[in-house]
Design a protein around this motif. Sequence first.
Motif, PDB file in Angstrom:
ATOM      1  N   MET A   3     -24.115  -2.835 -12.793  1.00  0.00           N
ATOM      2  CA  MET A   3     -23.082  -1.823 -12.832  1.00  0.00           C
ATOM      3  C   MET A   3     -21.799  -2.433 -12.663  1.00  0.00           C
ATOM      4  SD  MET A   3     -23.279   1.639 -10.479  1.00  0.00           S
ATOM      5  CE  MET A   3     -24.259   0.728  -9.164  1.00  0.00           C
ATOM      6  N   PRO A   4     -20.938  -1.672 -13.690  1.00  0.00           N
ATOM      7  CA  PRO A   4     -19.722  -2.388 -13.727  1.00  0.00           C
ATOM      8  C   PRO A   4     -18.706  -2.179 -12.555  1.00  0.00           C
ATOM      9  CG  PRO A   4     -20.244  -1.248 -15.810  1.00  0.00           C
ATOM     10  CD  PRO A   4     -21.123  -1.091 -14.800  1.00  0.00           C
ATOM     11  N   SER A   5     -17.903  -2.818 -12.288  1.00  0.00           N
ATOM     12  CA  SER A   5     -16.985  -2.509 -10.908  1.00  0.00           C
ATOM     13  C   SER A   5     -16.058  -1.367 -11.216  1.00  0.00           C
ATOM     14  CB  SER A   5     -16.123  -3.519 -10.662  1.00  0.00           C
ATOM     15  OG  SER A   5     -15.095  -3.948 -11.873  1.00  0.00           O
ATOM     16  N   GLY A   6     -15.371  -0.828 -10.155  1.00  0.00           N
ATOM     17  CA  GLY A   6     -14.386   0.320 -10.398  1.00  0.00           C
ATOM     18  C   GLY A   6     -13.357  -0.245 -11.160  1.00  0.00           C
ATOM     19  N   ARG A   7     -12.727  -1.536 -11.029  1.00  0.00           N
ATOM     20  CA  ARG A   7     -11.824  -1.954 -11.765  1.00  0.00           C
ATOM     21  C   ARG A   7     -12.034  -2.310 -13.261  1.00  0.00           C
ATOM     22  NH1 ARG A   7      -9.825  -6.917  -9.011  1.00  0.00           N
ATOM     23  NH2 ARG A   7      -9.015  -5.578  -7.487  1.00  0.00           N
ATOM     24  N   THR A   8     -13.461  -2.429 -13.765  1.00  0.00           N
ATOM     25  CA  THR A   8     -13.847  -2.520 -14.946  1.00  0.00           C
ATOM     26  C   THR A   8     -13.794  -1.046 -15.609  1.00  0.00           C
ATOM     27  OG1 THR A   8     -15.214  -4.256 -14.561  1.00  0.00           O
ATOM     28  CG2 THR A   8     -15.844  -3.221 -16.616  1.00  0.00           C
ATOM     29  N   HIS A   9     -14.346   0.029 -14.686  1.00  0.00           N
ATOM     30  CA  HIS A   9     -14.426   1.270 -15.392  1.00  0.00           C
ATOM     31  C   HIS A   9     -12.839   1.810 -15.649  1.00  0.00           C
ATOM     32  CE1 HIS A   9     -18.235   2.735 -15.177  1.00  0.00           C
ATOM     33  NE2 HIS A   9     -18.656   1.981 -14.103  1.00  0.00           N
ATOM     34  N   THR A  10     -11.884   1.370 -14.878  1.00  0.00           N
ATOM     35  CA  THR A  10     -10.724   2.162 -14.909  1.00  0.00           C
ATOM     36  C   THR A  10     -10.116   1.447 -16.023  1.00  0.00           C
ATOM     37  OG1 THR A  10     -10.268   2.288 -12.428  1.00  0.00           O
ATOM     38  CG2 THR A  10      -8.366   2.171 -13.713  1.00  0.00           C
ATOM     39  N   ARG A  11     -10.177   0.120 -16.254  1.00  0.00           N
ATOM     40  CA  ARG A  11      -9.580  -0.807 -17.385  1.00  0.00           C
ATOM     41  C   ARG A  11     -10.296  -0.189 -18.622  1.00  0.00           C
ATOM     42  NH1 ARG A  11     -10.564  -6.037 -15.974  1.00  0.00           N
ATOM     43  NH2 ARG A  11      -9.302  -5.799 -14.577  1.00  0.00           N
ATOM     44  N   PHE A  12     -11.463   0.066 -18.692  1.00  0.00           N
ATOM     45  CA  PHE A  12     -12.076   0.784 -19.909  1.00  0.00           C
ATOM     46  C   PHE A  12     -11.643   1.923 -20.322  1.00  0.00           C
ATOM     47  CE2 PHE A  12     -15.831   2.968 -21.955  1.00  0.00           C
ATOM     48  CZ  PHE A  12     -15.996   2.174 -22.929  1.00  0.00           C
ATOM     49  N   ASN A  13     -11.506   2.974 -19.332  1.00  0.00           N
ATOM     50  CA  ASN A  13     -10.999   4.237 -19.631  1.00  0.00           C
ATOM     51  C   ASN A  13      -9.618   4.064 -20.299  1.00  0.00           C
ATOM     52  OD1 ASN A  13     -13.401   5.345 -18.840  1.00  0.00           O
ATOM     53  ND2 ASN A  13     -12.647   6.442 -17.138  1.00  0.00           N
ATOM     54  N   THR A  15     -20.006   6.926  -3.232  1.00  0.00           N
ATOM     55  CA  THR A  15     -19.869   5.781  -2.644  1.00  0.00           C
ATOM     56  C   THR A  15     -18.352   5.548  -2.031  1.00  0.00           C
ATOM     57  OG1 THR A  15     -19.268   4.339  -4.524  1.00  0.00           O
ATOM     58  CG2 THR A  15     -21.651   4.888  -3.971  1.00  0.00           C
ATOM     59  N   VAL A  16     -18.067   4.431  -1.421  1.00  0.00           N
ATOM     60  CA  VAL A  16     -17.003   4.052  -0.959  1.00  0.00           C
ATOM     61  C   VAL A  16     -16.299   3.152  -2.036  1.00  0.00           C
ATOM     62  CG1 VAL A  16     -15.374   2.745   0.697  1.00  0.00           C
ATOM     63  CG2 VAL A  16     -17.328   4.088   1.512  1.00  0.00           C
ATOM     64  N   SER A  17     -15.798   3.902  -3.132  1.00  0.00           N
ATOM     65  CA  SER A  17     -15.275   3.297  -4.325  1.00  0.00           C
ATOM     66  C   SER A  17     -13.871   3.356  -4.259  1.00  0.00           C
ATOM     67  CB  SER A  17     -15.645   4.124  -5.470  1.00  0.00           C
ATOM     68  OG  SER A  17     -15.243   5.484  -5.511  1.00  0.00           O
ATOM     69  N   SER A  18     -13.287   2.830  -5.486  1.00  0.00           N
ATOM     70  CA  SER A  18     -12.084   2.776  -5.723  1.00  0.00           C
ATOM     71  C   SER A  18     -11.200   3.912  -5.768  1.00  0.00           C
ATOM     72  CB  SER A  18     -11.556   1.794  -6.615  1.00  0.00           C
ATOM     73  OG  SER A  18     -12.127   2.299  -8.022  1.00  0.00           O
ATOM     74  N   ALA A  19     -12.145   4.790  -6.629  1.00  0.00           N
ATOM     75  CA  ALA A  19     -11.427   6.396  -6.555  1.00  0.00           C
ATOM     76  C   ALA A  19     -11.420   7.020  -5.163  1.00  0.00           C
ATOM     77  CB  ALA A  19     -12.616   7.043  -7.574  1.00  0.00           C
ATOM     78  N   TYR A  20     -12.800   6.608  -4.498  1.00  0.00           N
ATOM     79  CA  TYR A  20     -12.525   7.273  -2.897  1.00  0.00           C
ATOM     80  C   TYR A  20     -11.505   6.867  -2.199  1.00  0.00           C
ATOM     81  CZ  TYR A  20     -14.413   8.019   1.702  1.00  0.00           C
ATOM     82  OH  TYR A  20     -14.339   8.520   3.120  1.00  0.00           O
ATOM     83  N   ARG A  21     -11.232   5.690  -2.282  1.00  0.00           N
ATOM     84  CA  ARG A  21     -10.001   4.923  -1.725  1.00  0.00           C
ATOM     85  C   ARG A  21      -8.553   5.658  -2.258  1.00  0.00           C
ATOM     86  NH1 ARG A  21     -12.813   1.391  -2.771  1.00  0.00           N
ATOM     87  NH2 ARG A  21     -13.464  -0.640  -2.107  1.00  0.00           N
ATOM     88  N   ASN A  22      -8.725   5.823  -3.620  1.00  0.00           N
ATOM     89  CA  ASN A  22      -7.277   6.303  -4.110  1.00  0.00           C
ATOM     90  C   ASN A  22      -6.893   7.762  -3.453  1.00  0.00           C
ATOM     91  OD1 ASN A  22      -7.320   4.276  -5.678  1.00  0.00           O
ATOM     92  ND2 ASN A  22      -7.882   5.391  -7.705  1.00  0.00           N
ATOM     93  N   TRP A  23      -7.724   8.520  -2.823  1.00  0.00           N
ATOM     94  CA  TRP A  23      -7.443   9.747  -2.323  1.00  0.00           C
ATOM     95  C   TRP A  23      -6.595   9.478  -0.866  1.00  0.00           C
ATOM     96  CZ3 TRP A  23      -7.846  14.559  -3.883  1.00  0.00           C
ATOM     97  CH2 TRP A  23      -8.590  14.990  -4.861  1.00  0.00           C
ATOM     98  N   GLY A  24      -6.626   8.262  -0.229  1.00  0.00           N
ATOM     99  CA  GLY A  24      -5.770   7.952   0.764  1.00  0.00           C
ATOM    100  C   GLY A  24      -6.192   9.011   1.958  1.00  0.00           C
ATOM    101  N   PRO A  25      -5.623   9.455   2.530  1.00  0.00           N
ATOM    102  CA  PRO A  25      -5.883  10.360   3.969  1.00  0.00           C
ATOM    103  C   PRO A  25      -6.509  11.320   3.537  1.00  0.00           C
ATOM    104  CG  PRO A  25      -3.413   9.725   3.999  1.00  0.00           C
ATOM    105  CD  PRO A  25      -3.756   9.476   2.872  1.00  0.00           C
ATOM    106  N   LEU A  26      -6.445  12.068   2.245  1.00  0.00           N
ATOM    107  CA  LEU A  26      -7.198  12.898   1.827  1.00  0.00           C
ATOM    108  C   LEU A  26      -8.697  12.690   1.349  1.00  0.00           C
ATOM    109  CD1 LEU A  26      -5.013  14.928  -0.449  1.00  0.00           C
ATOM    110  CD2 LEU A  26      -5.564  15.655   1.912  1.00  0.00           C
ATOM    111  N   ARG A  27      -9.171  11.397   1.494  1.00  0.00           N
ATOM    112  CA  ARG A  27     -10.525  11.060   1.138  1.00  0.00           C
ATOM    113  C   ARG A  27     -11.408  11.573   2.108  1.00  0.00           C
ATOM    114  NH1 ARG A  27      -8.313   5.732   2.187  1.00  0.00           N
ATOM    115  NH2 ARG A  27      -8.581   5.170   4.095  1.00  0.00           N
ATOM    116  N   ILE A  28     -10.946  12.192   3.371  1.00  0.00           N
ATOM    117  CA  ILE A  28     -11.821  12.657   4.312  1.00  0.00           C
ATOM    118  C   ILE A  28     -12.772  13.971   3.562  1.00  0.00           C
ATOM    119  CG2 ILE A  28     -10.187  14.318   5.379  1.00  0.00           C
ATOM    120  CD1 ILE A  28     -11.574  13.434   8.104  1.00  0.00           C
TER     121      ILE A  28
END
Length: 162
Positions: free
Chosen positions: A1-11, A53-66
């Motif tokens: 499965m591609p990494s979050g960085r790969t998905h972001t770059r591809f998009n 999952t605990v992905s880059s998108a999840y982390r991008n939410w910062g404190p709101l990721r809760i």
Amino acid sequence: MPSGRTHTRFNLLSLPVVICLLISYGMTSWGFLLWFAGGFVFGTYFLTPDLDTVSSAYRNWGPLRIIWRPYRAVMPHRSFLTHTIVLGDVIRLLYLFVMFLPFLYILNVQILDGALPGLVRAHKPLLGAAVLGIFTTSALHIILDTLNTKRKRMFRSKKSRR
């Protein structure tokens, strides 16, 4: 499965191609294209199928990721409910809407004096363009996951034949 960085770059590399395709099909309204691109970028960074999952998108939410913890607890990774084009996006958008409903209520009552439903109706085509951008990023994500899985299976089966 591609990494979050790969998905972001591809998009992000796909965005100009998708915009050119939209223009070639007659979608020449700058408002539509800007809202589509905004939804596309939001979907790329914040609303991916990998929020289960605990992905880059999840982390991008910062404190709101809760707000995504209950979603992660309920949704198994790469399930039919998260990695299906349109269905997964509808579930994530409805979930996000429900999580922000108290804030939207306060915004509508205290700041906008009840004008939020009218604003939504007035801007429905632009909001639809943003949702279409989110759907497009999710589709690209799922397509990339599927192609990568098929590639791995193909090379795995060639190695096992030797």
